[in-house]
Scaffold this active site. Structure first.
Site, PDB file in Angstrom:
ATOM      1  N   HIS A   1       0.876  -1.173   0.000  1.00 52.00           N
ATOM      2  CA  HIS A   1       0.000   0.000   0.000  1.00 52.00           C
ATOM      3  C   HIS A   1       0.916   1.226   0.000  1.00 52.00           C
ATOM      4  O   HIS A   1       2.000   1.190   0.578  1.00 52.00           O
ATOM      5  CB  HIS A   1      -0.830  -0.052   1.284  1.00 52.00           C
ATOM      6  CG  HIS A   1      -1.928   0.965   1.364  1.00 52.00           C
ATOM      7  ND1 HIS A   1      -1.707   2.268   1.716  1.00 52.00           N
ATOM      8  CD2 HIS A   1      -3.263   0.849   1.154  1.00 52.00           C
ATOM      9  CE1 HIS A   1      -2.855   2.926   1.722  1.00 52.00           C
ATOM     10  NE2 HIS A   1      -3.819   2.090   1.377  1.00 52.00           N
TER      11      HIS A   1
ATOM     12  N   ASP B   1       3.058  -4.213   8.009  1.00 56.04           N
ATOM     13  CA  ASP B   1       1.823  -3.454   7.840  1.00 56.04           C
ATOM     14  C   ASP B   1       0.675  -4.448   8.048  1.00 56.04           C
ATOM     15  O   ASP B   1       0.403  -5.287   7.188  1.00 56.04           O
ATOM     16  CB  ASP B   1       1.807  -2.856   6.430  1.00 56.04           C
ATOM     17  CG  ASP B   1       0.455  -2.234   6.073  1.00 56.04           C
ATOM     18  OD1 ASP B   1      -0.506  -2.402   6.838  1.00 56.04           O
ATOM     19  OD2 ASP B   1       0.382  -1.606   5.007  1.00 56.04           O
TER      20      ASP B   1
ATOM     21  N   GLN C   1      -4.577  -5.063   6.977  1.00 52.88           N
ATOM     22  CA  GLN C   1      -5.577  -6.014   6.479  1.00 52.88           C
ATOM     23  C   GLN C   1      -5.597  -7.313   7.281  1.00 52.88           C
ATOM     24  O   GLN C   1      -6.430  -8.173   7.045  1.00 52.88           O
ATOM     25  CB  GLN C   1      -5.300  -6.350   5.004  1.00 52.88           C
ATOM     26  CG  GLN C   1      -5.490  -5.180   4.062  1.00 52.88           C
ATOM     27  CD  GLN C   1      -6.932  -4.688   4.025  1.00 52.88           C
ATOM     28  OE1 GLN C   1      -7.876  -5.405   4.363  1.00 52.88           O
ATOM     29  NE2 GLN C   1      -7.101  -3.442   3.625  1.00 52.88           N
TER      30      GLN C   1
ATOM     31  N   LYS D   1     -10.440  -0.804  10.246  1.00 51.47           N
ATOM     32  CA  LYS D   1     -10.538  -1.996   9.409  1.00 51.47           C
ATOM     33  C   LYS D   1     -10.774  -3.240  10.254  1.00 51.47           C
ATOM     34  O   LYS D   1     -10.749  -4.355   9.750  1.00 51.47           O
ATOM     35  CB  LYS D   1      -9.258  -2.168   8.595  1.00 51.47           C
ATOM     36  CG  LYS D   1      -9.083  -1.078   7.532  1.00 51.47           C
ATOM     37  CD  LYS D   1      -7.822  -1.314   6.733  1.00 51.47           C
ATOM     38  CE  LYS D   1      -7.353  -0.094   5.994  1.00 51.47           C
ATOM     39  NZ  LYS D   1      -8.101   0.191   4.774  1.00 51.47           N
TER      40      LYS D   1
ATOM     41  N   CYS E   1      -4.605   2.242  -3.883  1.00 54.81           N
ATOM     42  CA  CYS E   1      -3.378   2.756  -3.255  1.00 54.81           C
ATOM     43  C   CYS E   1      -2.203   1.799  -3.407  1.00 54.81           C
ATOM     44  O   CYS E   1      -1.340   1.711  -2.526  1.00 54.81           O
ATOM     45  CB  CYS E   1      -3.580   3.088  -1.776  1.00 54.81           C
ATOM     46  SG  CYS E   1      -4.864   4.284  -1.481  1.00 54.81           S
TER      47      CYS E   1
HETATM   48  C1  LIG Z   1      -2.458  -2.845   3.536  1.00 55.28           C
HETATM   49  C2  LIG Z   1      -2.825  -1.461   3.986  1.00 55.28           C
HETATM   50  N1  LIG Z   1      -1.900  -0.695   4.548  1.00 55.28           N
HETATM   51  C3  LIG Z   1      -2.172   0.534   5.004  1.00 55.28           C
HETATM   52  C4  LIG Z   1      -3.419   1.076   4.885  1.00 55.28           C
HETATM   53  C5  LIG Z   1      -3.656   2.461   5.393  1.00 55.28           C
HETATM   54  O1  LIG Z   1      -4.518   2.463   6.460  1.00 55.28           O
HETATM   55  P1  LIG Z   1      -5.094   3.814   7.047  1.00 55.28           P
HETATM   56  O2  LIG Z   1      -5.666   4.563   5.887  1.00 55.28           O
HETATM   57  O3  LIG Z   1      -6.115   3.367   8.019  1.00 55.28           O
HETATM   58  O4  LIG Z   1      -3.953   4.548   7.679  1.00 55.28           O
HETATM   59  C6  LIG Z   1      -4.427   0.327   4.295  1.00 55.28           C
HETATM   60  C7  LIG Z   1      -5.787   0.882   4.126  1.00 55.28           C
HETATM   61  O5  LIG Z   1      -6.272   1.164   3.067  1.00 55.28           O
HETATM   62  C8  LIG Z   1      -4.114  -0.974   3.833  1.00 55.28           C
HETATM   63  O6  LIG Z   1      -5.054  -1.734   3.246  1.00 55.28           O
END
Ligand SMILES: Cc1ncc(COP(=O)(O)O)c(C=O)c1O
Lengths: 130, 404
Positions: free
Chosen positions: B111, B192, B195, B218, B359
């Site tokens: 991401h 990270d 998910q 999430k 993203c």
């Molecule tokens: C794998 C992953 N990393 C990071 C994020 C970023 O999360 P947040 O927007 O809650 O900071 C997301 C969310 O879209 C994600 O799916």
């Protein structure tokens, strides 16, 4: 509530009515333009729609126009319709056009994120004229 | 299970839980209760209301520490979300630990929030290089490429997602750690977990990693709250605060200041108190259901989804087939139909999916070779009839855009 918001938009069969599908499948004025005097490319960052407009301006009038690019049906159909709509119009008229005119000739009400798709070609043309 | 929004919108088929999950009544009620009966700032007042708010906030920290099996609640830093957690490491840890000649390593499936912080950190620092591990043809992390890059660069950090938000691939974190231990033992590993935390059991000690970041929204919790877990010795010995303000100091003098202990040192400013307390309810909600139940529900749906998908030869799946190494997140395209149009038609069928690059532009462009996909993703409340509604919507797509 969510569903109230939702129902303010056109129905699916209105959005994807034959005219729009036709313009998507057989876009008008699609391709390069040999005698182009002005060109511009814009992208819709959130979804990757990308439109290039080429136009030939003579005596402050759009004497020829074409477009190239990739995008969803709304984006391509709206670009195709735009090229038909603005031919022989003055650059002033085009510079002053707003999303309302697109909505008029598309004949549908879109949600905010789809408006970006439908608006892209006009913004690109206006960019080319700057 | 009571999700008020879904209860009110019975017709809605929500297949975008990877973007954000809906909130169970327990979480909504808990936040309402906090603002109605318990609102006060934390770590400030000695009056009862403030003492109580502080206690609730710190209980949330404890329960989240248990949830990810941290050694102590001092290792749990509240942030505003995964992005904020990763940026905290991207500034604070990078600052004191990454120097000229060092390398930062990440992967093609990240991401943007686990990609750009490292790319930009490498640019900010003089002569720090930035490397990216490739994927295999089967949409999994290429462990040979990982081993080669670890060996060649001895990176200071390898930042990798636990589960891909676009492909649904679950990365073999323990195997990755084992490779690292063998060929580049000094590399720190950041996961990270955005998910992962609502789909699989996470035990940060068992995984053997150094940093773990995730978001509340999430995992059935509120937006605006997230967590950075890191090993205590990393937080105390190698990281300085990078956001200064109230609540994070020991003493302030004109010439300099000293910092509070963990975890306050990294929580400058009034935190998202209601968010932390709401997240605690989300954790309780997940724990009550349990991961074995969550997983069996999810894999039943995955099998059902693939059974239906198999009869559509014009839909391309970008990801693993049914497998234990994936979750219910599917990126799909239909040749000749733009993902926006698919999502629009589905939306008109009350089916909510995401369309776009999710993203993950590097993955889309360099691996999948598409500008966008539609993404279908499952949550705890997803039912077979949501999947049925999706494929019914797909019939409309093929009616309007007949395959050539
Ligand atoms: C794998 C992953 N990393 C990071 C994020 C970023 O999360 P947040 O927007 O809650 O900071 C997301 C969310 O879209 C994600 O799916």
């Amino acid at each position: 509530m969510y569903l109230d918001y939702f129902h303010r938009h056109s129905s699916m069969d209105q959005i994807y009515r034959q005219q729009i599908l036709d313009h998507y499948q057989n876009p008008q004025n699609f391709g390069a333009l040999e005698n182009a005097t002005h060109s511009a490319t814009l992208e819709n960052l959130s979804c990757g729609d990308k439109i290039t407009i080429h136009t030939c301006i003579e005596n402050d009038q759009i004497s020829d126009i074409s477009f190239e690019g990739e995008g969803c049906a709304i984006c391509i159909a709206s670009a195709s319709l735009l090229t038909e709509e603005v031919l022989s119009k003055s650059t002033d008229t085009v510079a002053n056009m707003t999303y309302d005119s697109i909505q008029d000739y598309l004949g549908i009400t879109l949600s905010p994120s789809r408006i970006k798709c439908a608006h892209l070609a006009l913004l690109t043309l206006q960019e080319a004229l700057k | 299970m009571n999700f008020p929004l879904l209860k009110k919108n019975k017709k809605l088929h929500y297949l975008d839980s990877a973007a954000t999950t809906h909130k169970p009544k327990e979480v909504v009620d808990r936040i309402k209760k906090f603002y109605t009966h318990e609102n006060a700032n934390v770590h400030r007042g000695i009056y009862d209301l403030s003492e109580h708010a502080t206690q609730m906030y710190e209980e949330a920290r404890k329960s989240i520490a248990n949830f990810v099996h941290a050694k102590s609640e001092r290792e749990i830093i509240f942030t505003s979300g995964t992005t904020d957690s990763i940026n905290l490491v991207g500034y604070s840890w990078i600052w004191k630990n990454v120097f000229e000649g060092d390398t930062l390593l990440t992967s093609q499936m990240e991401h943007h929030s686990n990609f750009i912080p490292w790319q930009q950190a490498a640019k900010r620092k003089e002569h720090v290089s930035f490397e990216v591990v490739k994927l295999t043809d089967n949409y999994q992390l290429d462990l040979d490429d990982l081993e080669a890059k670890l060996k060649a660069h001895q990176p200071k950090l390898f930042a990798i997602t636990h589960i891909s938000n676009t492909l649904g691939t679950v990365n073999p974190i323990k195997e990755i750690v084992a490779i690292k231990e063998r060929v580049s033992p000094h590399t720190k590993i950041l996961i990270d977990g955005a998910q992962a935390v609502s789909h699989i059991l996470v035990d940060v000690q068992d995984l053997g990693v150094d940093f773990y970041a995730f978001s509340g929204h999430k995992m059935y919790g509120p937006t605006g709250i997230g967590v950075l877990w890191a090993r205590e010795e990393i937080l105390t010995d190698t990281m300085s605060p990078y956001r200064y303000g109230g609540g994070m100091i020991r003493s302030v003098n004109i010439s300099d200041s000293t910092w509070a202990d963990l975890p306050e040192k990294f929580e400058g400013g009034t935190p998202n108190i209601a968010g932390a307390i709401g997240l605690n309810s989300a954790v309780e909600f997940i724990e009550k259901i349990g991961f074995s139940q969550i997983q069996s529900h999810e894999h039943t749906l995955i099998d059902y989804f693939f059974k239906k998908l198999d009869s559509y030869e014009h839909i391309s799946l970008h990801g693993l087939k049914a497998s234990k190494e994936r979750i219910g997140v599917f990126s799909l395209t239909i040749p000749g139909v733009h993902p926006h149009d698919i999502a629009q038609i589905l939306s008109n069928n009350n089916v909510a999916v995401r369309a776009g690059h999710h993203c993950t532009q590097i993955l889309m462009r360099d691996v999948l070779n598409v500008v966008a996909t539609i993404r279908v993703s499952f949550g705890i409340y997803t039912k077979k009839n949501d999947i049925d509604a999706f494929f019914k919507g797909i019939e409309d797509v093929f009616r309007l855009f007949p395959p050539s």
